[in-house]
Write a protein that holds these residues in place. Structure first.
Motif, short mmCIF file in Angstrom:
data_model
loop_
_atom_site.label_atom_id
_atom_site.label_comp_id
_atom_site.label_asym_id
_atom_site.label_seq_id
_atom_site.Cartn_x
_atom_site.Cartn_y
_atom_site.Cartn_z
N CYS A 196 -37.92 38.42 -84.99
CA CYS A 196 -37.77 36.88 -84.86
C CYS A 196 -36.25 36.56 -84.41
O CYS A 196 -35.56 36.76 -85.23
CB CYS A 196 -38.40 36.01 -86.13
SG CYS A 196 -38.23 34.50 -86.15
N CYS A 220 -34.54 33.52 -86.70
CA CYS A 220 -34.17 33.51 -88.33
C CYS A 220 -33.65 35.17 -88.42
O CYS A 220 -33.40 35.35 -89.58
CB CYS A 220 -35.25 33.05 -89.08
SG CYS A 220 -36.76 34.57 -89.32
N CYS A 237 -39.12 29.32 -91.78
CA CYS A 237 -39.10 29.79 -90.22
C CYS A 237 -40.53 29.86 -89.75
O CYS A 237 -41.38 30.24 -90.64
CB CYS A 237 -38.57 30.74 -89.76
SG CYS A 237 -38.56 31.50 -88.17
N CYS A 288 -42.07 32.30 -88.17
CA CYS A 288 -42.83 33.41 -88.42
C CYS A 288 -43.11 33.70 -89.96
O CYS A 288 -44.20 34.31 -90.25
CB CYS A 288 -41.53 34.46 -88.18
SG CYS A 288 -40.22 34.38 -89.10
ZN LIG Z 1 -38.43 33.76 -88.10
#
Ligand SMILES: [Zn+2]
Length: 303
Positions: A93, A96, A107, A109
């Motif tokens: 990701c 983040c 986040c 994700c």
């Molecule tokens: Zn993330």
């Protein structure tokens, strides 16, 4: 598992991605350091960078040295067949860097992992049964769908869906479960029949099992019980457990959604007053009857 535990588990998954990305980089560097030229260039580079940071020596000269060493490293990488991107961790990701948090918020994700765990643990029978996918055409029922979705959002009421077989109660209950998962609520979907079997097993197992089962049923943000009334009433078991679950959840302001083929009158006859008064209290429960239009043939959904 409650929401906090699920979040911890989701965080561990995201953390492990970060560790893996960082370990990959460490391994690459480790291998490069087996090469003498690389190792010496790296040591010289580091020392020049430290000197520059501490203002030791001629700044211009240091900068030139650093640039030359970086160029040397780049050439070495090419010779050794290592992609320069391998020298920095490649996080899954980019928002983040696999920490799970971005700008002080969860986040996307991490939220995705959390939702995945919620759905995996929710026992929901069909992920495709959603409000969006619904083929409901009966106006009266569509209004109920809307209201149910609204109650999922607000989290303020319980729901009792009645209606005959084939009116889409299970579909709607499943859609509510899937939607609640989207809202990051931990959910548990059970049939009344299997729940009653769990009650009986826990009862026979003793106090510890009973408490563990109740904790489980009370922990989740949303409990969904399909087909109330199909369970066999077992003396000292069904009513007691059901009352405990209902009462505890009410006290904690945690939602519980039911479907049933029973008429309200049947419910009053079948369950004891403690349950009935809580279940049918319209200030706390949205009670709606789905009607007509057997859609099992066209959509393959039962009830
Ligand atoms: Zn993330």
């Amino acid at each position: 598992m409650n929401k906090q535990q699920l979040l911890q588990q989701a965080k561990r998954i995201v953390d492990n991605r970060r560790y893996a990305a960082e370990e990959q980089t460490e391994n690459t560097l480790e291998q490069l350091r087996q090469n003498d030229e690389w190792r010496i260039a790296e040591q010289r580079l580091r020392s020049a960078q430290v000197d520059l940071a501490m203002n030791i020596g001629d700044v211009k000269e240091l900068k030139n040295t650093i640039a030359a060493l970086e160029k040397e490293q780049a050439e070495l990488l090419g010779k050794l067949g290592v992609d320069p991107s391998e020298l920095t961790p490649q996080y899954s990701c980019k928002l983040c860097n696999d920490t799970g948090y971005f700008n002080g918020q969860m986040c996307e994700c991490l939220q995705t992992e959390l939702r995945r765990l919620i759905i995996a643990g929710s026992n929901v029978p069909n992920k495709e049964f959603t409000f969006e996918n619904s083929a409901e055409t009966v106006k009266h029922n569509i209004a109920i769908y809307k209201k149910v979705k609204q109650i999922c959002d607000s989290g303020d009421k319980n729901i009792l869906l009645t209606g005959q077989v084939g009116t889409g109660k299970t579909y709607l209950l499943t859609a509510a479960a899937n939607y609640a998962a989207q809202l990051n609520k931990s959910t548990l979907f059970v049939t009344s029949y299997s729940l009653n079997a769990d009650f009986l097993n826990a009862y026979l197992d003793g106090q510890e099992s009973s408490s563990a089962l109740l904790d489980n049923l009370i922990d989740v943000d949303l409990l969904l019980i399909d087909d109330l009334g199909t369970e066999r009433l077992v003396n000292n078991v069904t009513a007691n457990f059901l009352f405990n679950v209902l009462n505890e959840r009410l006290l904690l302001h945690k939602q519980i959604f039911f479907t049933t083929n029973l008429q309200l009158k049947d419910i009053q006859d079948r369950y004891d007053e403690r349950i009935v008064s809580r279940l049918l209290d319209q200030s706390r429960t949205f009670i709606a009857q789905l009607t007509g239009n057997d859609k099992r043939l066209s959509k393959g959904c039962v009830q």
